[in-house]
Write a protein that holds these residues in place. Structure first.
Motif, PDB file in Angstrom:
ATOM      1  N   GLN A 169       2.107  -9.245   3.397  1.00 49.61           N
ATOM      2  CA  GLN A 169       1.953  -7.733   3.973  1.00 49.61           C
ATOM      3  C   GLN A 169       3.482  -6.844   3.353  1.00 49.61           C
ATOM      4  O   GLN A 169       4.296  -7.355   3.671  1.00 49.61           O
ATOM      5  N   THR A 170       3.083  -5.825   2.664  1.00 57.75           N
ATOM      6  CA  THR A 170       4.110  -4.943   1.980  1.00 57.75           C
ATOM      7  C   THR A 170       3.910  -3.806   2.955  1.00 57.75           C
ATOM      8  O   THR A 170       5.020  -2.782   3.051  1.00 57.75           O
ATOM      9  N   ILE A 171       3.011  -3.263   3.192  1.00 58.81           N
ATOM     10  CA  ILE A 171       2.522  -2.085   4.440  1.00 58.81           C
ATOM     11  C   ILE A 171       1.822  -2.558   5.363  1.00 58.81           C
ATOM     12  O   ILE A 171       2.199  -2.643   6.529  1.00 58.81           O
ATOM     13  N   GLY A 172       0.479  -3.075   5.101  1.00 60.09           N
ATOM     14  CA  GLY A 172      -0.414  -3.479   6.073  1.00 60.09           C
ATOM     15  C   GLY A 172      -1.346  -4.542   5.806  1.00 60.09           C
ATOM     16  O   GLY A 172      -2.402  -4.619   6.289  1.00 60.09           O
ATOM     17  N   SER A 173      -1.030  -5.324   4.943  1.00 56.68           N
ATOM     18  CA  SER A 173      -1.934  -6.120   4.150  1.00 56.68           C
ATOM     19  C   SER A 173      -2.430  -7.247   4.848  1.00 56.68           C
ATOM     20  O   SER A 173      -3.225  -8.390   4.274  1.00 56.68           O
ATOM     21  N   ILE A 371     -16.343  -0.294  -0.581  1.00 54.83           N
ATOM     22  CA  ILE A 371     -15.232  -1.317  -1.106  1.00 54.83           C
ATOM     23  C   ILE A 371     -14.278  -0.759  -2.069  1.00 54.83           C
ATOM     24  O   ILE A 371     -13.775  -1.465  -2.921  1.00 54.83           O
ATOM     25  N   ASP A 372     -14.539   0.838  -2.354  1.00 52.50           N
ATOM     26  CA  ASP A 372     -13.959   1.048  -3.316  1.00 52.50           C
ATOM     27  C   ASP A 372     -12.433   1.662  -2.877  1.00 52.50           C
ATOM     28  O   ASP A 372     -11.445   1.923  -3.585  1.00 52.50           O
ATOM     29  N   SER A 373     -12.281   1.327  -1.502  1.00 52.68           N
ATOM     30  CA  SER A 373     -10.786   1.555  -0.724  1.00 52.68           C
ATOM     31  C   SER A 373     -10.749   0.504   0.122  1.00 52.68           C
ATOM     32  O   SER A 373     -11.780   0.235   0.810  1.00 52.68           O
ATOM     33  N   THR A 374      -9.607   0.019   0.454  1.00 53.14           N
ATOM     34  CA  THR A 374      -9.158  -0.858   1.365  1.00 53.14           C
ATOM     35  C   THR A 374      -8.927  -0.274   2.751  1.00 53.14           C
ATOM     36  O   THR A 374      -8.430  -1.230   3.808  1.00 53.14           O
ATOM     37  N   GLY A 375      -8.830   1.258   2.764  1.00 59.36           N
ATOM     38  CA  GLY A 375      -8.478   1.415   4.396  1.00 59.36           C
ATOM     39  C   GLY A 375      -6.828   1.876   4.270  1.00 59.36           C
ATOM     40  O   GLY A 375      -6.173   1.636   3.379  1.00 59.36           O
ATOM     41  N   ASP A 376      -6.582   2.615   5.391  1.00 60.35           N
ATOM     42  CA  ASP A 376      -5.370   3.221   5.437  1.00 60.35           C
ATOM     43  C   ASP A 376      -4.420   2.310   6.249  1.00 60.35           C
ATOM     44  O   ASP A 376      -4.560   1.935   7.272  1.00 60.35           O
ATOM     45  N   PRO A 377      -3.223   2.106   5.645  1.00 60.76           N
ATOM     46  CA  PRO A 377      -2.283   0.975   6.277  1.00 60.76           C
ATOM     47  C   PRO A 377      -1.214   1.675   7.406  1.00 60.76           C
ATOM     48  O   PRO A 377      -0.093   1.177   7.675  1.00 60.76           O
ATOM     49  N   VAL A 378      -1.444   3.118   7.473  1.00 60.35           N
ATOM     50  CA  VAL A 378      -0.459   3.868   8.040  1.00 60.35           C
ATOM     51  C   VAL A 378       0.105   3.404   9.558  1.00 60.35           C
ATOM     52  O   VAL A 378       1.142   3.480   9.648  1.00 60.35           O
ATOM     53  N   MET A 379      -1.065   2.772  10.351  1.00 58.61           N
ATOM     54  CA  MET A 379      -0.703   2.137  11.390  1.00 58.61           C
ATOM     55  C   MET A 379       0.337   0.934  11.577  1.00 58.61           C
ATOM     56  O   MET A 379       0.990   0.594  12.313  1.00 58.61           O
ATOM     57  N   ASN A 380       0.333   0.247  10.275  1.00 60.28           N
ATOM     58  CA  ASN A 380       1.074  -0.990  10.013  1.00 60.28           C
ATOM     59  C   ASN A 380       2.497  -0.717   9.639  1.00 60.28           C
ATOM     60  O   ASN A 380       3.438  -1.461   9.818  1.00 60.28           O
ATOM     61  N   LEU A 381       2.703   0.380   8.899  1.00 59.08           N
ATOM     62  CA  LEU A 381       3.800   0.609   8.063  1.00 59.08           C
ATOM     63  C   LEU A 381       5.096   0.592   8.680  1.00 59.08           C
ATOM     64  O   LEU A 381       5.948  -0.138   8.249  1.00 59.08           O
ATOM     65  N   PRO A 382       5.254   1.133   9.827  1.00 57.63           N
ATOM     66  CA  PRO A 382       6.695   1.152  10.630  1.00 57.63           C
ATOM     67  C   PRO A 382       7.180  -0.080  11.080  1.00 57.63           C
ATOM     68  O   PRO A 382       8.180  -0.536  11.131  1.00 57.63           O
ATOM     69  N   TRP A 383       5.766  -1.109  11.540  1.00 57.82           N
ATOM     70  CA  TRP A 383       6.378  -2.298  11.895  1.00 57.82           C
ATOM     71  C   TRP A 383       6.880  -3.309  10.668  1.00 57.82           C
ATOM     72  O   TRP A 383       7.694  -4.123  10.921  1.00 57.82           O
ATOM     73  N   THR A 384       6.086  -3.007   9.520  1.00 57.12           N
ATOM     74  CA  THR A 384       6.659  -3.853   8.273  1.00 57.12           C
ATOM     75  C   THR A 384       8.020  -3.337   7.919  1.00 57.12           C
ATOM     76  O   THR A 384       8.894  -3.993   7.439  1.00 57.12           O
ATOM     77  N   HIS A 385       8.019  -1.931   7.723  1.00 58.31           N
ATOM     78  CA  HIS A 385       9.355  -1.193   7.460  1.00 58.31           C
ATOM     79  C   HIS A 385      10.588  -1.934   8.331  1.00 58.31           C
ATOM     80  O   HIS A 385      11.782  -2.100   7.783  1.00 58.31           O
TER      81      HIS A 385
END
Length: 432
Positions: A169-173, A371-385
């Motif tokens: 996970q680098t943002i929300g992976s 399946i051309d996009s994996t979805g938005d990781p915005v909800m995960n970003l601050p906890w990763t940051h």
């Protein structure tokens, strides 16, 4: 297509001999043959089953007495294809020649092999763990994304092809695909699981994480991977949970927010103390600083490969690297300082309001179509940051049967607490 295979129970039965390892591999081969063509979670491998049976035979010869067997004896583990594994090529979801992408076996892979695990095989990743997706489909609905970048690992665990798999996970992976696929995802405190032997995207924020179907399995594998793991007794009380109200939470969709409020109501009804706290008013700035930091780091990590093979990179990855090449040392310094500042701000709010955990939706909503996009990781970003330990567990389903979950994060370096509290939260939300 879904199949119940919790890691903790599977590991216990393989170790004790209640499940015969050879028979288990035969059943697994049949399941892969039936399911894998529909979800495409695995990197194709000639001779996979011959290799696994040879490894299993060597393991059985080494540990004939069940009493002496290590904790993951015979457990097959999926490995995201940015981790180096002895005897298997690393392609990283890219068109680059595999001989270019070589390296020592990942420390995390070695740790689980030392604990008796069998490398099941490589799982599909987006190119270099960024945004260009592979062919993997969500086992709940093959017309939808499983999330990314650890798409193959999440789908393989959800479909019962292996009871545990590695992601990054680098943002929300880790957290987002786990939520989309209805499994348990764990992202540790930054640095507690070694990233040695893993192709980097951003050394400043890359995390190695795991997928399982059960929180007990998460605890088992975390105890083998985390630096300085500290065994703790079961909690005697429920944690106080904070809801980060404000612009961050408002990034979720109406569907996601409605489900999240229902999840909170169920926790409150079960006796959890849930406190609403205004937090992360500057989330737009945090998002921007994180993205710039990732781009700058990616440009450094890929400089040599990109110079020679730039035409073979996907457009999304090329754009990230090109952006990073324009970054200054100040951009990197600001991004790294931002990590510490956000962590300090969130910790101060926890201290002020007596919080043990933060809770939030793990994605804006359920897995989107296509399946051309994996979805938005915005909800995960601050906890990763902020580098905070985070777990997501399944919580409910939409009317279409798509999983919805919750993610919760704890204090820096308090992975043991987050995971031991995860058992009760998961049980409460699964009881509906």
């Amino acid at each position: 297509m879904l199949y119940h295979e919790p890691l903790a129970d599977t590991a216990d039965q393989l170790r004790s001999g209640r499940i015969d390892l050879d028979g288990y591999l035969d059943e697994l081969a049949d399941r892969v043959s039936a399911v894998e063509p529909e979800i495409e979670s695995l990197v194709p491998e000639d001779g996979r089953w011959d290799r696994l049976r040879e490894d299993a035979a060597a393991l059985a010869e080494r540990y004939p007495d069940p009493a002496d067997r290590p904790p993951l004896y015979g457990v097959p583990v999926g490995v995201k294809d940015i981790f180096h594994v002895d005897e298997l090529p690393t392609r990283a979801g890219s068109a680059l020649p595999p001989e270019t992408l070589t390296g020592e076996q990942a420390a995390s892979v070695s740790a689980l092999r030392d604990a008796g695990a069998l490398v099941f095989g490589k799982t599909v990743t987006t190119e270099f763990a960024h945004m260009s997706p592979g062919p993997t489909r969500n086992p709940h609905d093959t017309g939808r994304t499983p999330g990314g970048s650890s798409s193959g690992s999440a789908a393989a665990v959800a479909a019962g092809l292996c009871p545990v798999a590695f992601g990054t996970q680098t943002i929300g992976s880790v957290i987002r695909p786990a939520a989309f696929c209805g499994v348990v995802g764990y992202k540790p405190t930054f640095g507690r699981i070694s990233t040695d032997g893993v192709i980097p995207l951003s050394t400043s924020v890359d995390h190695v994480g795991t997928f399982t179907q059960d929180t007990e399995g998460t605890a088992l594998v975390a105890s083998l991977l985390c630096d300085g793991w500290r065994p703790l007794p079961p909690p005697s009380t429920t944690p106080t949970i904070g809801v980060p109200d404000g612009p961050y939470l408002e990034q979720a969709s109406d569907t996601g927010l409605k489900a999240f409020e229902e999840h909170l109501d169920r926790l409150v009804a079960a006796g959890y103390d849930v406190v609403r706290v205004d937090a992360m008013a500057d989330i737009d700035a945090v998002n921007e600083r994180h993205q710039r930091l990732v781009a700058a780091d990616a440009a450094v990590a890929h400089e040599d490969w990109y110079r020679v093979h730039g035409d073979e990179y996907a457009d999304e990855t090329s754009e990230l690297i090109s952006e990073g090449m324009e970054a200054t040392m100040e951009t990197v310094a600001v991004g790294r300082r931002s990590r510490d500042e956000l962590r300090a701000d969130l910790t101060a709010l926890m201290d002020r309001h007596g919080l043990d955990l933060w809770i939030a939706p793990p994605a804006p909503g359920p897995a989107p179509e296509g399946i051309d996009s994996t979805g938005d990781p915005v909800m995960n970003l601050p906890w990763t940051h902020a580098g905070l330990p985070t777990v997501t567990v399944p919580a409910s389903e939409t009317d279409e049967g798509l999983p919805l979950g919750v993610q919760f994060s704890g204090r820096f370096d308090a992975d043991e607490d987050v995971i031991r509290w995860s058992h009760g939260i998961a049980e409460t939300l699964a009881s509906e």
